[in-house]
Design an enzyme around this catalytic site. Structure first.
Site, mmCIF file in Angstrom:
data_model
loop_
_atom_site.group_PDB
_atom_site.id
_atom_site.type_symbol
_atom_site.label_atom_id
_atom_site.label_comp_id
_atom_site.label_asym_id
_atom_site.label_seq_id
_atom_site.Cartn_x
_atom_site.Cartn_y
_atom_site.Cartn_z
ATOM 1 N N ASP A 1 1.526 6.811 11.563
ATOM 2 C CA ASP A 1 0.282 6.229 11.413
ATOM 3 C C ASP A 1 -0.263 5.966 12.866
ATOM 4 O OD1 ASP A 1 -0.164 6.207 8.694
ATOM 5 O OD2 ASP A 1 0.488 3.838 8.646
ATOM 6 N N THR B 1 2.891 3.064 -1.113
ATOM 7 C CA THR B 1 2.453 1.580 -0.768
ATOM 8 C C THR B 1 2.279 1.033 -1.953
ATOM 9 O OG1 THR B 1 1.378 2.544 1.267
ATOM 10 C CG2 THR B 1 0.488 0.396 0.324
HETATM 11 O O1 DON Z 1 -0.601 1.633 6.674
HETATM 12 C C1 DON Z 1 -1.267 2.438 6.181
HETATM 13 O O2 DON Z 1 -2.596 2.616 5.934
HETATM 14 C C2 DON Z 1 -0.570 3.732 5.494
HETATM 15 N N1 DON Z 1 0.906 3.750 6.168
HETATM 16 C C3 DON Z 1 -0.377 3.409 4.047
HETATM 17 C C4 DON Z 1 0.271 4.512 3.247
HETATM 18 C C5 DON Z 1 -0.118 4.657 1.949
HETATM 19 O O3 DON Z 1 -0.848 3.925 1.307
HETATM 20 C C6 DON Z 1 0.055 5.609 1.182
HETATM 21 N N2 DON Z 1 -0.149 5.411 -0.353
HETATM 22 N N3 DON Z 1 -0.386 5.833 -1.246
#
Ligand code: DON
Length: 598
Positions: A447, A405
């Site tokens: 998620d 992310t």
């Molecule tokens: O939306 C979310 O909370 C997750 N899909 C984010 C994933 C994430 O931040 C992985 N990162 N380092």
């Protein structure tokens, strides 16, 4: 007499309020001395700052930076993913844009189970069933159309990204390392398109080599000239559907594969403008992301609970004890086991609420007001005693997440601020790259809460976040902006890190807004993470052993020296209006200032 006086006083108060409201609406907040862009890649941050220097506003710069990240940081930057953007304009109300992915219309839980009804975790993480309808192209376009300065066309903002994709850029150590990582390489499997781009002649691109992405350049160019329809319909949509069909190894070369993104899903994708969450912490207004992100709620709940504990007096006491005894029962700021205990317990409870109540508000009524009400917060605080309460947890083991992310923070010299987090979920998303289009598709559907199984971050959830057609999976992304009562922005912040996003953001906020640390020190400082399930709390190294021992005596189960996480990208504006930028040393990008405003 008394009554008459009261009535008069009330009347005076009411007119004072009215006039002060009118008065409030007029003056502009004090401007910062200059603008700033903080992002996880220097080339992308530089593009944003150039836009600021050429007269663009924070939204223009954020859009140009996000498009560039889709090229130079393919692990996380994206066209095939989604995200959230929070905008606090100099004039007018804060706005929150949701460009989160949605589940395909033909999805169903049965597609993720084996013939004995057990969830097959792999299916929501890799390959065609993990992919949600992408939101980023629609989101970035909408952001620019609605809140951009109009000094630039979208095509002009996309031009630097298009050039980077077409002419190539020099692969840095991080990308070379990620491409060479066998586990990440496996993610691409036999995806011919991704393999051709990233592994020419079967060998991972090395640091210093040039990465050219001509198909991605073409896709960006079509988006730039024709807008989102160039992505969500026509040739591009057909290519996405075809890529998913190939990934599903479907023998039918025409129909949609059940549960995967269809032409219809793409044609119907919609961004959502949402009311940002707003709360107060130590006299500052905290503005953050509402559902379908859980980030803002966890943030406001935790800050609210902590605000009512006597943290300042406890710190003074701890520091006095430290200097009297010489024992390191607190760190140099006075953080001792008692304060950390309050903090961990506040997080534990906020994550319980996450698992119980939160999901896409279109499908699940989320008791937003209750969850961040003074009453709920006070009741939660009262429930926290002197000992840990791990018994409210199950014991799922969250693996450590990579950098999948990415967050960018932007401030312009007028004081407009943008906090934008975007994601493919896992590093390189689902590993499916769309042939002839050059972008990677997300694996955001992981998620969702699939039955009682935990997702890749160990997060559990219930009905509120169950998979459903057209639904957005719950997120923990926490783009946040803090401002003073004169509306001057004092902090723009966010991070990657799955559920650790919100704990990283809270840690830096507390350190810089409450403990008086500089932003750089607050971002560098060691972190801890608690998410209700599992019961244990993870600690990065750097915490005094005696403080951790004190927590264990209170019944906390700790994991010490856990590998670092998160990558906070933040801007703090000092009382003199000077912005300080901080890019996390855990995954450094760049914090670049624009020329001084006038
Ligand atoms: O939306 C979310 O909370 C997750 N899909 C984010 C994933 C994430 O931040 C992985 N990162 N380092």
């Amino acid at each position: 007499m008394h009554l008459a006086f009261s009535a008069l006083a009330l009347f005076a108060l009411a007119s004072a309020c009215r006039s002060s409201r009118e008065w409030d609406a007029e003056p502009l907040p004090p401007h910062p001395t200059r603008g700033m862009v903080v992002a996880e890649h220097e080339l992308a941050a530089k593009i944003g700052v150039d836009i600021l220097n050429d007269g663009g506003n924070a939204v223009d710069a954020a859009v140009a930076t996000a498009l560039a990240l889709a090229v130079v940081y393919p692990e996380a930057g994206n066209l095939g993913g989604g995200g959230f953007a929070l905008v606090v304009p100099e004039i007018g109300e804060p706005r929150a844009l949701d460009f989160r992915e949605v589940a395909p219309a033909s999805t169903s839980l049965a597609l993720y189970t084996d013939d004995r009804g057990r969830i097959v975790a792999e299916r929501s993480l890799r390959g065609p069933l993990s992919v949600g309808v992408p939101g980023s192209p629609a989101g970035l376009w909408e952001l620019e159309q609605t809140l951009g300065s109009k000094k630039f066309s979208f095509a002009e903002l996309a031009l630097p990204a298009i050039r980077l994709a077409r002419d190539g850029f020099v692969v840095d150590a991080r990308l070379a390392r990620d491409l060479a990582n066998p586990a990440l390489r496996q993610r691409f499997g036999d995806d011919a398109t991704a393999n051709t781009i990233f592994y020419p002649n079967g060998v991972a691109l090395r640091e210093g080599e040039r990465l050219r992405q001509p198909a991605l350049a073409d896709t960006l160019e079509r988006l730039a000239t024709d807008g989102p329809s160039a992505f969500y319909s026509g040739v591009n949509a057909a290519r996405i559907v075809r890529a998913l069909r190939l990934a599903a190894k479907s023998s039918d070369d025409r129909g949609d594969v059940p549960g995967t993104v269809s032409l219809d899903d793409l044609a119907h994708y919609q961004i959502e403008w949402r009311e940002p969450l707003r709360g107060w912490f130590r006299g500052l207004e905290v503005i953050s992301m509402p559902p379908p992100s859980s980030g803002g709620i966890i943030l406001l709940e935790t800050l609210g609970v902590l605000d009512g504990f006597p943290i300042d007096s406890e710190r003074r006491r701890a520091l006095a004890e430290h200097s009297a005894t010489g024992r390191a029962t607190c760190d140099s700021l006075g953080l001792d086991d008692r304060i950390l205990h309050w903090w961990i317990e506040a997080l534990r409870r906020a994550f319980v609420e996450r698992a119980t109540h939160l999901g896409d508000p279109k499908f699940t009524p989320v008791p937003l007001r209750e969850l961040i009400s003074a009453d709920w917060i006070a009741r939660t605080r009262v429930g926290i005693g002197e000992q840990a309460t791990p018994d409210i947890a199950s014991a799922v083991e969250p693996p450590h997440e990579g950098s999948n992310t990415t967050h960018l923070s932007v401030l312009d010299a007028q004081g407009n601020a943008v906090s934008l987090t975007t994601t493919l979920n896992s590093t390189f998303g689902s590993g499916t790259m769309v042939e002839d289009a050059g972008f990677i598709l997300n694996d955001e559907l992981d998620d969702f809460a699939f039955g009682s199984a935990a997702n890749q971050f160990g997060l559990v959830g219930g009905e509120a976040n169950a998979l459903a057609p057209g639904k957005r999976p719950l997120s923990t992304m926490t783009p946040t902006i803090v401002r003073q009562s004169d509306r001057r922005v004092v902090l723009v912040i966010g991070s990657p890190g799955g559920p650790r996003i919100v704990t990283a953001v809270i840690g830096v906020m507390l350190r810089t807004l409450m403990l008086g640390q500089s932003l750089a020190d607050a971002v560098r400082a060691p972190r801890f993470h608690q998410q209700w399930s599992p019961t244990s709390t993870d600690f990065e190294s750097g915490w005094p052993a005696e403080v951790l021992g004190g927590l264990e005596r209170r019944g906390h189960v700790l994991k010490r020296d856990v590998a670092p996480w998160g990558s906070v990208q933040a801007i703090r504006v000092g009382d003199d209006g000077e912005p300080e930028g901080a890019t996390d040393p855990r995954n450094p990008g760049a914090a670049l200032a624009s020329r001084r405003g006038d």
